[in-house]
Design a protein around this motif. Structure first.
Motif, PDB file in Angstrom:
ATOM      1  N   SER A  12     -17.055 -12.827 -13.397  1.00  0.00           N
ATOM      2  CA  SER A  12     -17.214 -11.628 -14.209  1.00  0.00           C
ATOM      3  C   SER A  12     -16.030 -10.675 -14.032  1.00  0.00           C
ATOM      4  O   SER A  12     -15.543 -10.094 -15.008  1.00  0.00           O
ATOM      5  CB  SER A  12     -18.521 -10.933 -13.834  1.00  0.00           C
ATOM      6  OG  SER A  12     -18.645  -9.704 -14.502  1.00  0.00           O
ATOM      7  N   ILE A  13     -15.568 -10.507 -12.809  1.00  0.00           N
ATOM      8  CA  ILE A  13     -14.416  -9.626 -12.546  1.00  0.00           C
ATOM      9  C   ILE A  13     -13.194 -10.122 -13.308  1.00  0.00           C
ATOM     10  O   ILE A  13     -12.479  -9.347 -13.946  1.00  0.00           O
ATOM     11  CB  ILE A  13     -14.131  -9.546 -11.030  1.00  0.00           C
ATOM     12  CG1 ILE A  13     -15.226  -8.742 -10.330  1.00  0.00           C
ATOM     13  CG2 ILE A  13     -12.753  -8.951 -10.755  1.00  0.00           C
ATOM     14  CD1 ILE A  13     -15.190  -8.838  -8.812  1.00  0.00           C
ATOM     15  N   ILE A  14     -12.963 -11.417 -13.270  1.00  0.00           N
ATOM     16  CA  ILE A  14     -11.811 -11.986 -13.973  1.00  0.00           C
ATOM     17  C   ILE A  14     -11.969 -11.820 -15.479  1.00  0.00           C
ATOM     18  O   ILE A  14     -11.048 -11.367 -16.163  1.00  0.00           O
ATOM     19  CB  ILE A  14     -11.623 -13.471 -13.585  1.00  0.00           C
ATOM     20  CG1 ILE A  14     -11.254 -13.573 -12.107  1.00  0.00           C
ATOM     21  CG2 ILE A  14     -10.561 -14.126 -14.458  1.00  0.00           C
ATOM     22  CD1 ILE A  14     -11.316 -14.980 -11.537  1.00  0.00           C
ATOM     23  N   ASP A  94      -7.475  -6.802  -7.378  1.00  0.00           N
ATOM     24  CA  ASP A  94      -6.019  -6.616  -7.240  1.00  0.00           C
ATOM     25  C   ASP A  94      -5.268  -7.858  -7.688  1.00  0.00           C
ATOM     26  O   ASP A  94      -4.241  -7.771  -8.361  1.00  0.00           O
ATOM     27  CB  ASP A  94      -5.648  -6.310  -5.787  1.00  0.00           C
ATOM     28  CG  ASP A  94      -6.026  -4.907  -5.360  1.00  0.00           C
ATOM     29  OD1 ASP A  94      -6.358  -4.071  -6.226  1.00  0.00           O
ATOM     30  OD2 ASP A  94      -5.986  -4.650  -4.128  1.00  0.00           O
ATOM     31  N   CYS A  95      -5.766  -9.026  -7.311  1.00  0.00           N
ATOM     32  CA  CYS A  95      -5.118 -10.290  -7.673  1.00  0.00           C
ATOM     33  C   CYS A  95      -4.960 -10.403  -9.191  1.00  0.00           C
ATOM     34  O   CYS A  95      -3.879 -10.693  -9.699  1.00  0.00           O
ATOM     35  CB  CYS A  95      -5.948 -11.449  -7.126  1.00  0.00           C
ATOM     36  SG  CYS A  95      -5.301 -13.086  -7.493  1.00  0.00           S
ATOM     37  N   VAL A  96      -6.029 -10.161  -9.912  1.00  0.00           N
ATOM     38  CA  VAL A  96      -6.014 -10.288 -11.373  1.00  0.00           C
ATOM     39  C   VAL A  96      -5.193  -9.159 -12.003  1.00  0.00           C
ATOM     40  O   VAL A  96      -4.380  -9.391 -12.901  1.00  0.00           O
ATOM     41  CB  VAL A  96      -7.444 -10.313 -11.945  1.00  0.00           C
ATOM     42  CG1 VAL A  96      -7.423 -10.408 -13.461  1.00  0.00           C
ATOM     43  CG2 VAL A  96      -8.228 -11.468 -11.351  1.00  0.00           C
ATOM     44  N   LEU A  97      -5.376  -7.943 -11.519  1.00  0.00           N
ATOM     45  CA  LEU A  97      -4.660  -6.791 -12.067  1.00  0.00           C
ATOM     46  C   LEU A  97      -3.147  -6.958 -11.930  1.00  0.00           C
ATOM     47  O   LEU A  97      -2.403  -6.772 -12.898  1.00  0.00           O
ATOM     48  CB  LEU A  97      -5.111  -5.512 -11.371  1.00  0.00           C
ATOM     49  CG  LEU A  97      -4.464  -4.223 -11.860  1.00  0.00           C
ATOM     50  CD1 LEU A  97      -4.862  -3.936 -13.305  1.00  0.00           C
ATOM     51  CD2 LEU A  97      -4.849  -3.063 -10.964  1.00  0.00           C
ATOM     52  N   PHE A  98      -2.680  -7.334 -10.749  1.00  0.00           N
ATOM     53  CA  PHE A  98      -1.243  -7.505 -10.542  1.00  0.00           C
ATOM     54  C   PHE A  98      -0.705  -8.658 -11.378  1.00  0.00           C
ATOM     55  O   PHE A  98       0.402  -8.595 -11.906  1.00  0.00           O
ATOM     56  CB  PHE A  98      -0.912  -7.694  -9.068  1.00  0.00           C
ATOM     57  CG  PHE A  98      -1.120  -6.453  -8.245  1.00  0.00           C
ATOM     58  CD1 PHE A  98      -0.746  -5.199  -8.716  1.00  0.00           C
ATOM     59  CD2 PHE A  98      -1.706  -6.526  -6.999  1.00  0.00           C
ATOM     60  CE1 PHE A  98      -0.939  -4.047  -7.960  1.00  0.00           C
ATOM     61  CE2 PHE A  98      -1.912  -5.383  -6.229  1.00  0.00           C
ATOM     62  CZ  PHE A  98      -1.529  -4.141  -6.715  1.00  0.00           C
TER      63      PHE A  98
END
Length: 117
Positions: A12-14, A94-98
């Motif tokens: 869901s976050i992704i 953070d992983c997905v955002l960056f």
């Protein structure tokens, strides 16, 4: 070593991040399994659950490499592969955002350097 599957919350976050980046929608991340060397000295690869999606000729990948451990990359071809420069994240957001920010910046530079006719 078996890596735990992506949880519903992680997926869901992704997906939420994808939806925020491309508000038009229609991009759905697919579950895949990728093989990664988890440590530099590893000779063997480890099967890792991941989500994968494509947009405008670019492929994105976010892989789970352990409990609360993630890696990401985007690529256009085998010769044109990019990561954020951070080997592993402990925060999926953070992983997905960056990843998405770096790719957006890269895409902007690509368009400046190679404008389409």
């Amino acid at each position: 070593m078996a890596i735990p599957d992506l949880t519903a919350l992680e997926k869901s976050i992704i997906q939420q991040s994808i939806n925020e980046r491309w508000r038009k929608g229609g991009i759905v991340a697919e579950e895949v399994e990728v093989e990664l060397r988890l440590f530099k000295g590893d000779r063997e690869v480890t099967a890792c659950p991941a989500l994968y999606w494509e947009h405008d000729g670019c492929t994105f990948l976010v892989a789970k490499t352990g409990e609360n451990r993630y890696r990401s990359q985007f690529f256009y071809s085998a010769k044109e592969q990019f990561s954020t420069g951070i080997e592993e994240y402990t925060d999926l957001g953070d992983c997905v955002l960056f990843l998405l920010r770096l790719q957006a910046d890269h895409e902007s530079e690509r368009k400046k350097n190679f404008p389409t006719a």
